[in-house]
Motif scaffolding. Structure first.
Motif, mmCIF file in Angstrom:
data_model
loop_
_atom_site.group_PDB
_atom_site.id
_atom_site.type_symbol
_atom_site.label_atom_id
_atom_site.label_comp_id
_atom_site.label_asym_id
_atom_site.label_seq_id
_atom_site.Cartn_x
_atom_site.Cartn_y
_atom_site.Cartn_z
ATOM 1 N N THR A 19 0.827 -1.210 0.000
ATOM 2 C CA THR A 19 0.000 0.000 0.000
ATOM 3 C C THR A 19 0.859 1.256 0.000
ATOM 4 O O THR A 19 0.644 2.181 -0.791
ATOM 5 N N ALA A 23 1.380 4.094 -3.073
ATOM 6 C CA ALA A 23 1.078 5.510 -2.863
ATOM 7 C C ALA A 23 2.271 6.389 -3.237
ATOM 8 O O ALA A 23 2.117 7.420 -3.905
ATOM 9 N N LEU A 91 0.675 7.208 6.638
ATOM 10 C CA LEU A 91 -0.407 7.085 5.656
ATOM 11 C C LEU A 91 -1.713 6.575 6.258
ATOM 12 O O LEU A 91 -2.789 7.078 5.931
#
Length: 270
Positions: A19, A23, A91
């Motif tokens: 993830t 990003a 995040l």
């Protein structure tokens, strides 16, 4: 003078780190990707792992983007970043806190949950297998079983779209439209609402096919990239799409992801 070292973005996670890396890469494409080094640091389990990470980051004058769901690790990493002056972005933390507040319940704080073998995972695998089996009109029975059927001339991204949509759990069959070959009757017997036609600008298609021929070591002036031939194919495809009465999307200046998003929105709205 020596070459200036690339700035390093360390992507830290208590899971695989997919993830966070996705990003950072999504942001990095807005710059010259060669100017940034992305280094993944997955499966952080305890404070000693974080101490080791901080040392590497300080040595490289880097920054950290992290997706830690274990509160004790997240808090420790933030503490050490602030102590050493390392720039960081959390995040998941703010999003988790927002959801906890909105849902009025505490998060599970379990790393790696996104990768668990749940029902959605098996649907995705089944959809990918379906896309491979019914790619490029190999078996027209796929038209009857598919959630979505893509039709269009060669090089309109039918196969990449099929695979992308399969990863969104849609079963997709795709059928090439060629003037010399009659389209399968199945296209006219299934609901037109599950068929999507792909249209493309002839100049764009010419450029794509010319590059394809070069990649294969063939002359760029072959019939496949001939302007007259391309116009003939596109006219034939338009006639078939009108006969079907299906939705048509122009893919000329669209990335696969953008076209897929339009198709997904279309089917979900129905």
């Amino acid at each position: 003078m020596g070459t200036k070292a690339k700035p390093v973005i360390f992507v830290a996670s208590d899971s695989a780190g997919d993830t966070g890396e996705a990003a950072v890469r999504a942001a990095a494409v807005q710059f010259d990707p060669q100017h940034v080094e992305i280094r993944r640091v997955p499966f952080l389990h305890d404070t000693s792992d974080i101490d080791r990470l901080i040392r590497h980051v300080v040595e490289r004058s880097g920054a950290i983007v992290f997706t830690l769901v274990l509160p004790e690790l997240r808090d420790y990493l933030i503490q050490e970043c602030e102590r050493t002056g390392v720039t960081y972005i959390d995040l998941l933390g703010p999003i988790i806190r927002l959801l906890e507040h909105t849902l009025n319940q505490e998060a599970r704080h379990e790393p790696g949950m996104i990768h668990r073998l749940d029902e959605d995972y098996f649907k995705k695998v089944e959809a990918v297998e379906f896309a491979v089996k019914y790619d490029d009109g190999r078996d027209f029975n796929g038209v009857l079983q598919a959630d979505i059927v893509l039709v269009g001339v060669s090089r309109t991204s039918k196969t990449p779209l099929s695979m992308y949509l399969a990863h969104k759990t849609f079963k997709v069959a795709n059928v090439p439209l060629v003037p010399e070959i009659a389209p399968p009757e199945q296209l006219f017997t299934v609901s037109r609402n599950k068929i999507v036609g792909l249209r493309i600008d002839p100049l764009k298609l010419n450029a794509i096919r010319t590059e394809r021929l070069k990649a294969l070591g063939l002359p760029g002036n072959a019939t496949y990239a001939n302007t007259e031939r391309i116009n003939k194919e596109l006219e034939f495809a338009d006639k078939i799409m009108k006969r079907i009465g299906c939705e048509v999307i122009d893919v000329s200046n669209r990335a696969v992801e953008e076209t897929a998003s339009l198709i997904i929105d279309l089917f979900r709205s129905r």
